[in-house]
Motif scaffolding. Structure first.
Motif, short mmCIF file in Angstrom:
data_model
loop_
_atom_site.label_atom_id
_atom_site.label_comp_id
_atom_site.label_asym_id
_atom_site.label_seq_id
_atom_site.Cartn_x
_atom_site.Cartn_y
_atom_site.Cartn_z
N LEU A 192 0.65 5.05 1.03
CA LEU A 192 -0.16 6.06 1.71
C LEU A 192 0.08 7.43 1.08
O LEU A 192 1.20 7.75 0.69
CB LEU A 192 0.21 6.13 3.20
N ASN A 247 5.43 8.78 -0.85
CA ASN A 247 4.94 7.94 -1.94
C ASN A 247 5.68 6.62 -2.06
O ASN A 247 5.91 6.11 -3.14
CB ASN A 247 4.99 8.71 -3.27
N VAL A 263 0.85 -1.18 0.00
CA VAL A 263 0.00 0.00 0.00
C VAL A 263 0.89 1.24 0.00
O VAL A 263 1.90 1.27 0.70
CB VAL A 263 -0.91 0.02 1.26
N ASN A 288 1.88 -4.89 3.15
CA ASN A 288 0.58 -4.90 3.80
C ASN A 288 0.08 -6.34 3.86
O ASN A 288 -0.99 -6.66 3.38
CB ASN A 288 -0.39 -4.03 2.99
N SER A 317 -0.82 11.72 1.72
CA SER A 317 -0.95 12.59 2.89
C SER A 317 -2.38 12.73 3.37
O SER A 317 -2.62 12.88 4.56
CB SER A 317 -0.34 13.96 2.60
N THR A 318 -3.37 12.63 2.47
CA THR A 318 -4.77 12.75 2.90
C THR A 318 -5.24 11.53 3.69
O THR A 318 -6.28 11.58 4.33
CB THR A 318 -5.69 12.97 1.69
N GLU A 319 -4.51 10.43 3.63
CA GLU A 319 -4.87 9.23 4.39
C GLU A 319 -4.23 9.19 5.77
O GLU A 319 -4.51 8.29 6.56
CB GLU A 319 -4.45 7.97 3.62
N MET A 320 -3.35 10.14 6.04
CA MET A 320 -2.68 10.17 7.33
C MET A 320 -3.42 11.12 8.26
O MET A 320 -3.77 12.23 7.85
CB MET A 320 -1.22 10.59 7.17
#
Length: 177
Positions: free
Chosen positions: A88, A151, A86, A156, A90-93
């Motif tokens: 991640l 990025n 996966v 996972n 920044s909007t998912e943190m």
């Protein structure tokens, strides 16, 4: 097992598929040679249903029950889901801050503007690098530590033990209740 069901899947801890069994590796097999097995599997695992059909593929996949549990997404026979890695963004943190305190070091011999090559935080037995019980001199601004996932993908996966899944190519045709 002496009399397996046709299409039964077993785990094996050795390096070959037994006679009348095949690896569950997603390979296509000729429909004309395995018509009874095709009647059970159909094209749920691939193939065109005219000349061939696919066997289940357990390479990089774990088994999951068919159906839907309370509050869970429905899973249908032959569906694959999930991912091995996966990335991640920044909007998912979650938004959060870290308060980082710093303390004034009054001993000039222990001060550095920045770490020099080979330096590390150490405390000799007879000396303390920090002032004992010193009041906090300040807090670094929240912008000192920023959200930067870079990025880069990260693994996972649940832990695995590699074994061979094999499917029975011959055996008793399972009857419906």
């Amino acid at each position: 097992m002496s009399d397996p069901f046709l299409g039964e899947i077993q785990l094996y801890a050795f390096q070959f598929a037994p006679t009348n069994w095949a690896y569950c590796a997603g390979q296509l097999v000729p429909l004309s040679q395995y018509t009874a097995l095709f009647s059970l599997l159909g094209i749920n695992y691939g193939g065109n249903g005219q000349s061939n059909f696919g066997l289940p593929n357990f390479q990089s996949f774990a088994a999951c029950a068919v159906g839907q549990g309370p509050g869970l997404t429905e899973r249908i026979l032959g569906e694959t889901f999930g991912s091995e890695s996966v990335t991640l963004i920044s909007t998912e943190m979650p938004q959060h801050t870290h308060a980082v305190n710093f303390y004034a070091q009054r001993d000039n011999t222990k001060r550095q503007v920045g770490p020099s090559n080979g330096s590390a935080l150490v405390s000799p037995n007879n000396s303390s690098i920090f002032v004992q019980s010193a009041p906090v001199s300040g807090t670094f601004p929240a912008t000192s530590v920023t959200v930067n996932p870079g990025n880069q993908a990260h693994p996972n996966q649940q832990p695995y033990l590699a074994m061979n899944f094999c499917i029975s190519l011959q055996g008793a045709f399972p009857s419906r209740p």
